[in-house]
Design a protein around this motif. Structure first.
Motif, PDB file in Angstrom:
ATOM      1  N   PHE A  71       0.807  -1.224   0.000  1.00 24.50           N
ATOM      2  CA  PHE A  71       0.000   0.000   0.000  1.00 24.50           C
ATOM      3  C   PHE A  71       0.838   1.270   0.000  1.00 24.50           C
ATOM      4  N   LEU A  72       1.948   1.278   0.709  1.00 25.58           N
ATOM      5  CA  LEU A  72       2.730   2.503   0.831  1.00 25.58           C
ATOM      6  C   LEU A  72       3.737   2.707  -0.289  1.00 25.58           C
ATOM      7  N   GLY A  73       4.079   1.670  -1.028  1.00 26.85           N
ATOM      8  CA  GLY A  73       5.012   1.796  -2.140  1.00 26.85           C
ATOM      9  C   GLY A  73       4.519   2.755  -3.217  1.00 26.85           C
ATOM     10  N   PRO A  74       3.319   2.543  -3.760  1.00 29.88           N
ATOM     11  CA  PRO A  74       2.815   3.482  -4.770  1.00 29.88           C
ATOM     12  C   PRO A  74       2.559   4.886  -4.217  1.00 29.88           C
ATOM     13  N   VAL A  75       2.171   4.987  -2.965  1.00 29.06           N
ATOM     14  CA  VAL A  75       1.942   6.304  -2.369  1.00 29.06           C
ATOM     15  C   VAL A  75       3.245   7.105  -2.324  1.00 29.06           C
ATOM     16  N   GLY A  76       4.332   6.453  -1.943  1.00 29.93           N
ATOM     17  CA  GLY A  76       5.631   7.120  -1.924  1.00 29.93           C
ATOM     18  C   GLY A  76       6.102   7.505  -3.310  1.00 29.93           C
ATOM     19  N   THR A  77       5.832   6.648  -4.289  1.00 26.01           N
ATOM     20  CA  THR A  77       6.223   6.960  -5.665  1.00 26.01           C
ATOM     21  C   THR A  77       5.455   8.159  -6.196  1.00 26.01           C
ATOM     22  N   ILE A  78       4.168   8.212  -5.935  1.00 28.34           N
ATOM     23  CA  ILE A  78       3.355   9.348  -6.387  1.00 28.34           C
ATOM     24  C   ILE A  78       3.791  10.626  -5.696  1.00 28.34           C
ATOM     25  N   ALA A  79       4.072  10.558  -4.401  1.00 30.28           N
ATOM     26  CA  ALA A  79       4.520  11.747  -3.678  1.00 30.28           C
ATOM     27  C   ALA A  79       5.859  12.247  -4.206  1.00 30.28           C
ATOM     28  N   PHE A  80       6.771  11.332  -4.480  1.00 33.49           N
ATOM     29  CA  PHE A  80       8.075  11.730  -5.000  1.00 33.49           C
ATOM     30  C   PHE A  80       7.948  12.334  -6.391  1.00 33.49           C
ATOM     31  N   ALA A  81       7.072  11.775  -7.219  1.00 25.52           N
ATOM     32  CA  ALA A  81       6.859  12.321  -8.562  1.00 25.52           C
ATOM     33  C   ALA A  81       6.263  13.717  -8.497  1.00 25.52           C
ATOM     34  N   LYS A  82       5.364  13.959  -7.547  1.00 22.46           N
ATOM     35  CA  LYS A  82       4.784  15.298  -7.400  1.00 22.46           C
ATOM     36  C   LYS A  82       5.835  16.309  -6.947  1.00 22.46           C
ATOM     37  N   VAL A  83       6.736  15.895  -6.073  1.00 25.31           N
ATOM     38  CA  VAL A  83       7.799  16.798  -5.617  1.00 25.31           C
ATOM     39  C   VAL A  83       8.726  17.128  -6.781  1.00 25.31           C
ATOM     40  N   LEU A  84       9.063  16.141  -7.581  1.00 27.48           N
ATOM     41  CA  LEU A  84       9.933  16.394  -8.733  1.00 27.48           C
ATOM     42  C   LEU A  84       9.268  17.292  -9.769  1.00 27.48           C
ATOM     43  N   ARG A  85       7.967  17.136  -9.934  1.00 30.69           N
ATOM     44  CA  ARG A  85       7.246  17.946 -10.920  1.00 30.69           C
ATOM     45  C   ARG A  85       7.083  19.379 -10.454  1.00 30.69           C
ATOM     46  N   GLY A  86       7.037  19.598  -9.156  1.00 28.91           N
ATOM     47  CA  GLY A  86       6.960  20.943  -8.626  1.00 28.91           C
ATOM     48  C   GLY A  86       5.574  21.396  -8.260  1.00 28.91           C
ATOM     49  N   ASP A  87       4.609  20.488  -8.128  1.00 29.40           N
ATOM     50  CA  ASP A  87       3.246  20.881  -7.743  1.00 29.40           C
ATOM     51  C   ASP A  87       3.115  20.984  -6.247  1.00 29.40           C
TER      52      ASP A  87
END
Length: 86
Positions: A70-86
């Motif tokens: 459950f937490l693996g995809p959540v961490g990936t999405i959060a990291f992608a949002k930080v990289l994108r700058g939103d």
């Protein structure tokens, strides 16, 4: 030794090889390859923990595997949002 237990041990060996391969993918230079490697590693470790639960009867392995799944995809999405700058 029954055939189911033998197949579980073979699957554990295959997952160990897959985990080593995903660690190698994780060490690539791009961030995308790192995310793919960490995702694959978390899936292999979660499956390995479920097998340990089935073979040895350790109930806490199932809880750890569920948290990883459950937490693996959540961490990936959060990291992608930080990289994108939103």
């Amino acid at each position: 030794m029954n055939i189911l237990l033998l197949s579980e041990y073979i699957l554990m060996a295959a997952l160990a090889i897959f985990a080593v391969a995903t660690i190698r993918i994780t060490t690539r230079k791009t961030i995308a390859m790192g995310l793919v490697g960490v995702g694959g590693l978390s899936i292999s470790v979660a499956t390995l923990l479920i097998l340990v639960n089935n073979i040895y009867g350790l109930q806490f392995c199932r809880d750890i595997a569920t948290a990883l799944v459950f937490l693996g995809p959540v961490g990936t999405i959060a990291f992608a949002k930080v990289l994108r700058g939103d």
